[in-house]
Design a protein around this motif. Structure first.
Motif, PDB file in Angstrom:
ATOM      1  N   PRO A 136       0.826  -1.211   0.000  1.00  0.00           N
ATOM      2  CA  PRO A 136       0.000   0.000   0.000  1.00  0.00           C
ATOM      3  C   PRO A 136       0.858   1.257   0.000  1.00  0.00           C
ATOM      4  CG  PRO A 136      -0.765  -1.585   1.637  1.00  0.00           C
ATOM      5  CD  PRO A 136       0.548  -2.085   1.158  1.00  0.00           C
ATOM      6  N   TRP A 137       0.307   2.342  -0.524  1.00  0.00           N
ATOM      7  CA  TRP A 137       1.042   3.592  -0.660  1.00  0.00           C
ATOM      8  C   TRP A 137       1.442   4.178   0.679  1.00  0.00           C
ATOM      9  CZ3 TRP A 137       4.170   6.357  -3.197  1.00  0.00           C
ATOM     10  CH2 TRP A 137       4.276   7.741  -3.030  1.00  0.00           C
ATOM     11  N   VAL A 138       0.606   4.029   1.709  1.00  0.00           N
ATOM     12  CA  VAL A 138       0.906   4.622   3.014  1.00  0.00           C
ATOM     13  C   VAL A 138       2.260   4.123   3.517  1.00  0.00           C
ATOM     14  CG1 VAL A 138       0.204   4.774   5.419  1.00  0.00           C
ATOM     15  CG2 VAL A 138      -1.521   4.942   3.617  1.00  0.00           C
ATOM     16  N   ALA A 139       2.461   2.801   3.458  1.00  0.00           N
ATOM     17  CA  ALA A 139       3.718   2.227   3.936  1.00  0.00           C
ATOM     18  C   ALA A 139       4.880   2.584   3.006  1.00  0.00           C
ATOM     19  CB  ALA A 139       3.584   0.711   4.059  1.00  0.00           C
ATOM     20  N   LYS A 140       4.627   2.575   1.727  1.00  0.00           N
ATOM     21  CA  LYS A 140       5.695   2.862   0.766  1.00  0.00           C
ATOM     22  C   LYS A 140       6.161   4.312   0.884  1.00  0.00           C
ATOM     23  CE  LYS A 140       6.885   2.225  -4.085  1.00  0.00           C
ATOM     24  NZ  LYS A 140       6.481   1.625  -5.364  1.00  0.00           N
ATOM     25  N   ARG A 141       5.217   5.231   0.990  1.00  0.00           N
ATOM     26  CA  ARG A 141       5.566   6.646   1.117  1.00  0.00           C
ATOM     27  C   ARG A 141       6.369   6.881   2.386  1.00  0.00           C
ATOM     28  NH1 ARG A 141       3.004  11.080   3.708  1.00  0.00           N
ATOM     29  NH2 ARG A 141       3.445  13.115   2.683  1.00  0.00           N
ATOM     30  N   LYS A 142       5.948   6.267   3.496  1.00  0.00           N
ATOM     31  CA  LYS A 142       6.649   6.406   4.772  1.00  0.00           C
ATOM     32  C   LYS A 142       8.094   5.915   4.653  1.00  0.00           C
ATOM     33  CE  LYS A 142       6.215   5.038   9.654  1.00  0.00           C
ATOM     34  NZ  LYS A 142       7.463   4.252   9.787  1.00  0.00           N
TER      35      LYS A 142
END
Length: 697
Positions: free
Chosen positions: A543-549
Motif C-alpha cells: 500500500p502507498w501509506v507504507a511505501k511513502r513512509k
C-alpha cells in the motif's frame, strides 16, 4: 638494403648496440601473446636439439636496422627501425637465464657465454649504459637497466614492491619460468639440460636482419611494415613520424620529446577506451578528436595516421609549433576525460555527457576549453546541455549529430565571435526535424506521455531525475550529492499494482480503458523516483501509506520531499507536469528559437477524451514541422498490403513529407503507438519489435 639470417650468437656476440629511437612506442609485449609463445619456441628447439630436424635454426622474425652515421667509438651502433619489442624481449630472456643459472650454481662457462650476449666490453666508452647490447626507448630505460643489472629475480622484485613496469614483469616471468623448468631435473641431469639450453640460445634461434642502405628511407619502410595489420597503434606511427621529421629538420629531438610528448608515454594514454562499437587506446581516441577539430572533417579510425601525416604536411605550422599544439590539446583532453581541476558544474556536465554515450561533441569541447575563458565555457555548456538533454528526453534521433557538430566547428573556428553566442545562435537556428531544439511543449509531452523508463537506459533516467532534483535545490535545503550509480530507480505506482492499487470506479470508462490508462502512466517520469537503496519488495508493491513512509524516512532528495498522501493516476499526471516544468527551467531554451510548432502546416484531429490512456491518445498535437502520419502512410502504400515494415525502415525511407528521409525514429514510434494513423495498423515483426502494415479493408 641487405638481408641476412643471424643466430643470436652472431647477432649479440660482437660489440654492438641496438638503439631504439626515443620516438618509438614503449615496451608493450605481454605474457600470453608474446612471452609464453617465445618460451614455447625455445622449448621446441630444445627438444629437437641434436636431431636432424633441428639442423635449421628456429625462426623468430625480422629485425630492421639502420646504421648510425658518423660513429667514432669501437662499438658498432645500429638504430632499430622495426623489431624493438623482439630485441628487448630476447635480452630479458638471456639475462633471466644467466641470472637463474648463477643462482643455481650451474657451470660458469655457460654463464659467461650468456653474459657475452647481454653485455658489451668496450673499455674505451665512458658511458656505463654503453654496456647494454639493446638500449630501449626513453620511457623504458630505467626499468631495462634495473632488469639487466639486478642479478636475480628477488633483487629486482625488491626494487618494485608494488607497481611493476612491463619490462620488469617480463624479466620476472622468464626468471620464474626458467627456474621452475631447471628444478624439475634431478641435480645430476640439470647441468646437461642447461648446457643444451645455452646451445639453443646461442645457435638454435634465428632472426632475419634487414640492414638499410644509404638510399633507403627508414620512415617509409617503418610505415610500410607497420601501417597495415600489425599491433602498432595509429599514435605509435604518429610519434615515429613526428620525431623522424624532427631529426630530418635538425631540431632538438630530446627537448621536443621532453616538452611535448613525454606525457603521452604514461600508461593512462595507452588504456583502452570504448567509443560506440570501437575499443582503442585513449591516445588514439584523442588523436581522432584532435584531427576532427583541426580539419573539421570526420576521420575514420583506420585512417588516423594517414590523415595526421597529411595534416603535418598541409598545416603550414612549424613542426615545433604543431607538436606544442598537440601537447596542449592533449592536456585539455585529459582534463575533460578525468574532470580534474574543473568547476563542479563542468564535472556534472561531463558525467551527463558520459551517460548520453555520444563522443561526437568532444572536438567542440576541445576547441572551447582550449581557447575560451571559464565564463564562456560555462555558457557554452549550458546551451549544449539543454540541447542534448531535451532531445534525449523527447527521444529525438542522434544520427545527424556528426554532421551537426562539424557545422558548429566551422562556425566556431574563426574565433571572431564569443563561442557562447555562436553556439546559441547556431543551435537555435536549427529547424530541420533531425536537428530541432525541442520546445517546452515537446518536453511536457515527452515527460507526461512517453514511457521513458522503457525507452531510456537506466543511466539516462537517473540523470534526468537527478537534474530535476538539483533544480529543486534552494538556499534553505541542505545540499547532498549522491553517486548516481548507487541510486535506484523506483516506480511509485509499482509494476505489480493489481493487489493493493485498485482502479478508480467511473461511469464513463470501462475497466479495460482504465487499465490501459494506468499502464500508459506506469513508466512515465511522473511515476519514477530515486532512492538510496532498493526498497523491500513487500514495501515496494504494498500500500502507498507504507511505501511513502519508507521513502520519506530514507530519502533526502528534493524530488521526494513533496510526495502526496494519496497516489493515483491523477497524482502521477500532476507530478509529471511538475517535473516537466522543473526540467524546462533547468534546461533553458531561448525564446527566439524557431520551433516546429510555429511552422506546423497541418495536423490531424486530436482525441481529447480523458478516458483514453495517454499512450494511445493522438500525438498529432506534438510540435512537428511536417506530418509524420502522412509519411508513415506514404511509405507503406509503396508496398503491398500485408508487408510489415519496422520503425527503422519507415524512418529511413523517403516520402513527399520527408524527401530526405530525415524523420526521427522516435516520432514514428510515437505515431504508431498512438494508433491513429489512418489506414495503418501497428504490429510487431518476427523479432518482436514495433512495426506497421497497411490495414486490410
Amino acid at each position: 638494403m641487405e638481408t641476412k639470417p643471424l643466430t643470436l650468437i652472431h647477432m649479440f656476440r660482437r660489440e654492438v648496440r641496438f638503439v631504439v629511437p626515443l620516438f618509438q612506442r614503449p615496451y608493450v609485449w605481454a605474457r600470453e601473446e608474446n612471452w609464453e609463445p617465445l618460451w614455447q619456441d625455445v622449448m621446441a628447439a630444445w627438444h629437437l636439439h641434436g636431431q636432424a630436424e633441428a639442423e635449421a635454426p628456429h625462426f623468430l622474425g625480422a629485425i630492421v636496422l639502420d646504421l648510425v652515421k658518423g660513429q667514432t667509438d669501437t662499438t658498432e651502433v645500429r638504430q632499430v627501425i622495426d623489431g624493438q619489442q623482439r630485441l628487448t624481449t630476447l635480452q630479458l630472456l638471456l639475462a633471466a637465464v644467466r641470472d637463474v643459472a648463477s643462482e643455481l650454481a650451474l657451470p660458469e662457462r655457460n654463464i659467461k657465454s650468456l653474459q657475452r650476449l647481454t653485455v658489451n666490453d668496450d673499455e674505451m666508452s665512458s658511458d656505463p649504459d654503453d654496456t647494454f647490447k639493446v638500449w630501449p626507448t626513453n620511457a623504458d630505460r630505467g626499468a631495462f637497466r634495473n632488469a639487466l643489472s639486478a642479478g636475480s629475480a628477488a633483487a629486482l622484485a625488491s626494487q618494485y614492491p608494488q607497481e611493476r613496469p612491463t619490462i620488469v614483469q617480463a624479466y620476472l616471468y622468464f626468471a620464474g619460468t626458467v627456474r621452475d623448468w631447471l628444478l624439475q631435473f634431478d641435480p645430476a641431469d640439470r647441468e646437461g639440460a642447461f648446457d643444451q639450453l645455452v646451445s639453443v640460445l646461442n645457435h638454435g634461434l634465428q632472426v632475419v636482419v634487414i640492414d638499410l642502405g644509404s638510399r633507403d628511407n627508414p620512415q617509409v619502410i617503418f610505415e610500410s611494415l607497420n601501417a597495415r595489420g600489425t599491433p602498432l597503434r595509429a599514435s605509435d606511427l604518429v610519434r615515429n613520424h613526428l620525431f623522424h621529421e624532427a631529426e630530418r629538420q635538425g631540431l632538438p629531438v630530446q627537448d621536443l620529446y621532453d616538452r611535448h610528448w613525454a606525457r603521452f608515454d604514461d600508461g593512462y594514454w595507452r588504456e583502452d577506451v570504448r567509443q560506440g562499437r570501437l575499443v582503442r587506446p585513449r591516445l588514439d581516441a584523442f588523436l581522432g578528436h584532435f584531427l576532427t577539430m583541426e580539419l573539421v572533417q570526420e576521420v575514420p579510425a583506420h585512417q588516423l595516421f594517414l590523415t595526421f601525416r597529411r595534416y603535418v604536411r598541409d598545416s603550414g605550422l612549424p613542426l615545433t609549433d604543431l607538436m606544442a599544439r598537440f601537447g596542449t590539446f592533449g592536456d585539455v583532453y585529459s582534463t575533460l576525460d578525468t574532470g580534474a581541476g574543473l568547476a563542479p558544474s563542468e564535472q556534472v556536465f561531463l558525467r551527463r555527457l558520459a551517460a548520453l554515450d555520444t563522443t561526437v561533441i568532444m572536438p567542440v569541447l576541445l576547441l572551447v576549453f582550449g581557447r575560451d575563458n571559464a565564463a564562456t565555457r560555462r555558457d557554452v555548456l549550458q546551451v549544449l546541455e539543454s540541447y542534448l538533454l531535451r532531445r534525449m528526453i523527447c527521444r529525438l534521433t542522434t544520427k545527424n549529430y556528426n554532421r551537426l557538430m562539424l557545422d558548429l566547428l566551422r562556425q566556431l573556428r574563426p574565433g571572431q565571435q564569443s563561442a557562447d553566442d555562436v553556439v546559441l545562435k547556431f543551435l537555435a537556428g536549427q529547424t530541420v526535424d533531425s536537428n530541432y531544439w525541442p520546445s517546452d511543449e515537446d518536453v511536457r509531452y515527452a515527460v507526461g506521455v512517453l514511457p521513458l523508463y522503457k525507452q531510456l537506459t537506466r543511466g539516462r533516467v537517473r540523470i534526468v531525475l537527478d537534474l530535476a532534483n538539483r533544480q529543486l535545490q534552494t538556499a534553505s535545503t541542505e545540499q547532498i550529492i549522491h553517486d548516481l550509480d548507487r541510486l535506484t530507480i523506483e516506480h511509485l505506482l509499482p509494476q505489480a499494482w493489481e493487489q493493493h492499487w485498485p482502479l478508480a470506479a467511473t461511469g464513463t470508462a470501462s475497466r479495460a480503458e482504465e487499465s490501459a490508462r494506468r499502464h500508459g502512466l506506469l513508466h512515465t517520469l511522473g511515476n519514477l523516483t530515486l532512492t538510496t537503496q532498493r526498497l523491500n519488495q513487500s514495501v515496494s508493491n504494498g500500500p502507498w501509506v507504507a511505501k511513502r513512509k519508507e521513502i520519506l524516512e530514507r530519502s533526502a532528495l528534493n524530488i521526494n520531499r513533496t510526495l502526496p498522501e494519496e497516489w493515483d493516476d491523477r497524482a502521477i499526471q500532476t507530478r509529471g507536469a511538475s517535473l516537466a516544468s522543473v526540467l524546462c527551467d533547468a534546461l533553458p531554451r531561448p525564446a527566439a528559437t524557431v520551433g516546429a510548432a510555429e511552422h506546423r502546416e497541418e495536423t490531424e484531429e486530436v482525441d481529447d477524451d480523458p478516458a483514453v490512456a495517454p499512450e494511445i491518445r493522438s500525438v498529432a498535437g506534438r510540435p512537428g514541422r511536417r506530418n509524420v502520419a502522412k509519411h508513415i502512410l506514404a511509405v507503406l502504400q509503396a508496398h503491398p498490403v500485408g508487408v510489415v515494415l519496422t520503425v527503422s525502415q519507415i524512418a529511413n525511407a523517403a516520402s513527399p513529407e520527408y524527401p530526405d528521409a530525415d524523420v526521427s525514429p522516435g516520432a514514428v514510434s510515437q505515431r504508431l503507438r498512438a494508433g491513429n494513423v489512418s489506414g495503418v495498423e501497428a504490429t510487431t515483426n518476427s523479432a518482436g519489435s514495433l512495426a506497421a502494415t497497411l490495414r486490410r479493408h
